[in-house]
Design an enzyme around this catalytic site. Structure first.
Site, PDB file in Angstrom:
ATOM      1  N   PRO A   2      24.595 -58.322  44.081  1.00 51.51           N
ATOM      2  CA  PRO A   2      24.034 -57.963  45.372  1.00 51.51           C
ATOM      3  C   PRO A   2      22.559 -57.578  45.262  1.00 51.51           C
ATOM      4  CG  PRO A   2      25.664 -56.372  44.653  1.00 51.51           C
ATOM      5  CD  PRO A   2      25.328 -57.213  43.497  1.00 51.51           C
ATOM      6  N   GLU A   3      21.823 -57.957  46.266  1.00 52.20           N
ATOM      7  CA  GLU A   3      20.435 -57.551  46.384  1.00 52.20           C
ATOM      8  C   GLU A   3      20.377 -56.465  47.462  1.00 52.20           C
ATOM      9  OE1 GLU A   3      17.899 -61.081  46.568  1.00 52.20           O
ATOM     10  OE2 GLU A   3      19.558 -62.290  45.837  1.00 52.20           O
ATOM     11  N   ARG A 112      32.255 -59.540  35.512  1.00 49.03           N
ATOM     12  CA  ARG A 112      31.495 -59.702  34.273  1.00 49.03           C
ATOM     13  C   ARG A 112      31.202 -58.383  33.562  1.00 49.03           C
ATOM     14  NH1 ARG A 112      26.689 -63.783  35.716  1.00 49.03           N
ATOM     15  NH2 ARG A 112      26.232 -63.497  33.510  1.00 49.03           N
TER      16      ARG A 112
END
Length: 274
Positions: A2-3, A112
């Site tokens: 996410p940004e 991840r």
DNA sequence: CTAAGTACCTGTCCGC
DNA sequence: TGCGGACAGGTACTTA
């Protein structure tokens, strides 16, 4: 993953559920996601505390606790935060569970496992360098056209790499950097210090616009991103270049090109960007 | 100091 | 179907 717009959407979706709620017990399923202090210390600091409010700085989410300390979360590429009533969420990658006093739970899931979670006292926040050394964010008074022109001056790095470096501007990531450069008509491989005053001004406006649009559309979902309620964003429908390799430019009809700049996939229109 | 390259992880997708 | 390689909303660390 996410940004800034995605983290802000998560913050807004969780805020009304978590404010005033007590944490009964933190359950750490994957120790390496806890970056500070150690896992027993993290659990001891968090258990029994009440969440007062949720803040965001760049891509960091901060849960303000009732003793003035913080739970700081950076989702990196695949981190997700989910609020769930009673039953466990359907997510195979839950790494931390915050069991709440109201019987619900806040889940931190991360495929991840690159994300970072901290329990910090106020005088320890400097230890998170990415947070402490972050530059001004889009849509704030500190991020002005003059500021941008000033920090661009003399930079030899490529403009795409400049936009991704959080010490100059906080909150941009790979999607919004590509989109901002398209809107500004600037090629991503240009030397940052080579932008004219006019180009710098256009980039300033483009950065603010892509971030504002991203927030208003609830973020961009390609694979993992969802908000605290499990909802996807809508901004992927309105992208100009990101993830549109070979498709027609929405402005001129030419094919969008993908290349690699600074080790990151980079998308642009060779006709519209100079 | 700046700039570029690599490491950290797991999963998916695409070509052969 | 299987295998190798590229790729993925990010950043910290190492190297020149």
């Amino acid at each position: 993953m996410p940004e800034l717009p995605e983290v802000e959407t998560i913050r807004r979706s969780l805020e009304h559920r978590l404010c005033g709620v007590g944490i009964r017990e933190a359950e750490v399923l994957l120790a390496r996601q806890i970056k500070w202090p150690d896992v027993p210390g993290f659990v001891a600091r968090v258990n029994g505390r009440c969440i007062l409010r949720l803040q965001r700085r760049g891509k960091y989410l901060l849960l303000v606790l009732d003793d003035g300390s913080y739970i700081v979360i950076h989702l990196r590429m695949t981190g997700r935060l989910l609020y769930a009533a009673k039953e466990a969420v359907q997510d195979s990658y839950v790494r931390i569970v915050f069991h709440l006093e109201n019987g619900d739970a806040l889940y931190y899931a991360d495929t991840r496992t690159l994300g970072a979670v901290y329990a910090m006292k106020p005088d320890e926040l400097w230890r998170i360098r990415g947070l402490a050394e972050m530059g001004p964010e889009p849509l704030t008074a500190e991020f002005s056209a003059d500021y941008l022109q000033g920090v661009l001056a003399g930079k030899k790095m490529k403009i795409k790499s400049f936009l991704l470096n959080q010490k100059w501007i906080g909150g941009l990531g790979n999607i919004y950097a590509d989109e901002a450069l398209f809107l500004a008509g600037i090629l991503p491989m240009r030397e940052a210090g080579s932008l004219s005053g006019m180009e710098s001004q256009k980039l300033y406006e483009a950065v603010n616009r892509v971030i504002a649009d991203g927030i208003s559309e609830g973020g961009t979902t390609f694979r993992d991103y969802i908000d605290g309620d499990g909802k996807k964003g809508l901004h992927q429908e309105n992208l100009f270049v990101y993830h549109r390799t070979g498709k027609a430019c929405r402005n001129c009809g030419d094919s969008i090109v993908r290349t690699v700049v600074g080790g990151r996939g980079t998308h642009y229109c060779p006709h519209c960007q100079k």
